[in-house]
Scaffold this active site. Structure first.
Site, PDB file in Angstrom:
ATOM      1  N   ALA A  52     -25.613   1.041 -14.093  1.00  0.00           N
ATOM      2  CA  ALA A  52     -24.685   0.061 -13.514  1.00  0.00           C
ATOM      3  C   ALA A  52     -23.948   0.666 -12.325  1.00  0.00           C
ATOM      4  CB  ALA A  52     -23.707  -0.407 -14.587  1.00  0.00           C
ATOM      5  N   GLN A  75     -20.453   2.441 -20.189  1.00  0.00           N
ATOM      6  CA  GLN A  75     -20.516   3.658 -19.376  1.00  0.00           C
ATOM      7  C   GLN A  75     -21.912   3.857 -18.754  1.00  0.00           C
ATOM      8  OE1 GLN A  75     -18.391   5.846 -18.224  1.00  0.00           O
ATOM      9  NE2 GLN A  75     -16.576   4.959 -19.174  1.00  0.00           N
ATOM     10  N   SER A  76     -22.551   2.776 -18.402  1.00  0.00           N
ATOM     11  CA  SER A  76     -23.901   2.834 -17.860  1.00  0.00           C
ATOM     12  C   SER A  76     -23.960   3.545 -16.504  1.00  0.00           C
ATOM     13  CB  SER A  76     -24.441   1.409 -17.694  1.00  0.00           C
ATOM     14  OG  SER A  76     -25.603   1.389 -16.911  1.00  0.00           O
ATOM     15  N   ASN A  77     -24.818   4.571 -16.423  1.00  0.00           N
ATOM     16  CA  ASN A  77     -25.097   5.206 -15.142  1.00  0.00           C
ATOM     17  C   ASN A  77     -25.869   4.266 -14.223  1.00  0.00           C
ATOM     18  OD1 ASN A  77     -24.079   7.945 -15.802  1.00  0.00           O
ATOM     19  ND2 ASN A  77     -25.773   7.964 -17.247  1.00  0.00           N
TER      20      ASN A  77
END
Length: 334
Positions: free
Chosen positions: A83, A79-81
């Site tokens: 990325a 859930q990387s912002n």
């Protein structure tokens, strides 16, 4: 202004942000806490849903373009912002994007696996390489770079969180932006409070403060990713490297980086009761949303220290974005 100062003009930059993000007063939260709380709205950037990583990506994509890259690869949690915003910046710049995303040991529900940032990554056209939680994402990214370059592609690999010295120039520039806004508002913030994940946002702000001759000690973060000792070591190292890009003769004092470890809880991305309460309080008093992984825990730290904040000494909370994470963590708020 930060965009035209010589220290930054020497570094290639892809403009991804429309202009300075606003600083706003939070009157109801201030009244509730008996303190003077303001917010820097880095969640209001237009591209890709906004968020702090766009400041870093301006310089990372600039570096990629200078190297003639046609593809950008980065790594992060599922859930990387960072990325998501790398995929958005790549789309804007006309670059292909590949994301190497490790799964979380903490969550495995349907919302976490398919909603939030993951949904947006796919809409943005990024190629996603999902890996188990204990995989070496950086090694996989390097292998994928080699594969693509063997096919004749030119690849730029951006680090976790965009937190290289090059990326952190974005928040060194933000330190200058905040100083300009303070002058325009006729005030000076006693503290600038933010989350510390990969360390780059704080490192850039600290380096920017030193370069401007300002006190870096007012930049105070809460670690949300690493144990305190590791967060301090990482942030000091990146801040020193960033400062070298701005002022090679300058040095960074060890106490310039201030981080609190009280809000990490069981670990990265693991909800805490304090985070839950902070997210709800800001929403119900000010109609604003912070994410559960970064901003929620930093805000919880600010709330816990509210009694030590002088009413007439304004505090600035940096809203780093990450709203899609709330949808991925829906079950944490049931």
């Amino acid at each position: 202004m930060p965009h035209t100062t010589p220290a930054f003009a020497a570094h290639p930059r892809e403009m991804l942000i429309e202009g300075p993000t606003p600083i706003q007063h939070l009157p109801r939260l201030s009244e509730n806490l008996g303190a003077d709380i303001w917010v820097k709205r880095d969640d209001l950037m237009g591209l890709g849903g906004g968020g702090n990583k766009l400041r870093k990506l301006e310089f990372l994509v600039g570096a990629a373009r200078r190297q003639g890259a046609d593809t950008i690869i980065t790594v992060g949690a599922l859930q990387s912002n960072h990325a998501r915003l790398t995929a958005a910046a790549a789309a804007r710049a006309g670059l292909a994007c590949e994301l190497v995303l490790t799964h979380s040991k903490a969550r495995d529900d349907e919302d976490f696996r398919r909603n939030g940032n993951v949904l947006l990554d796919r809409l943005l056209g990024a190629r996603i390489h999902p890996l188990p939680a204990d995989a070496d994402a950086a090694a996989f990214a390097a292998m994928r770079r080699d594969e693509l370059e063997a096919e004749g592609r030119r690849v730029y690999v951006a680090p976790l969180g965009g937190s290289s010295a090059t990326g952190c120039l974005g928040y060194a520039a933000c330190a200058s932006e905040i100083a300009d806004q303070e002058r325009a508002l006729g005030l000076r913030f006693d503290r600038i409070v933010l989350p510390n994940g990969s360390g780059g946002t704080q490192a850039g702000l600290v380096a920017g403060h030193v370069a401007l001759g300002l006190d870096p000690g007012r930049v105070q973060a809460y670690t949300v990713l690493a144990p305190l000792d590791r967060a301090l070591d990482t942030t000091r190292r990146i801040a020193a490297q960033t400062l070298q890009l701005l002022q090679p003769e300058a040095t960074l004092d060890a106490d310039a980086v201030r981080i609190d470890g009280s809000q990490l809880g069981p670990g990265y991305g693991v909800p805490t009761a304090a985070m839950h309460g902070a997210v709800e309080l800001l929403a119900r008093l000010e109609g604003l949303f912070v994410d559960p992984v970064y901003g929620g825990k930093a805000l919880a730290g600010l709330l816990a220290q509210a009694g030590a904040l002088a009413r007439k000494a304004p505090t600035l909370f940096l809203m780093t974005g990450g709203l899609p994470g709330l949808f991925a963590y829906r079950r944490a708020f049931d």
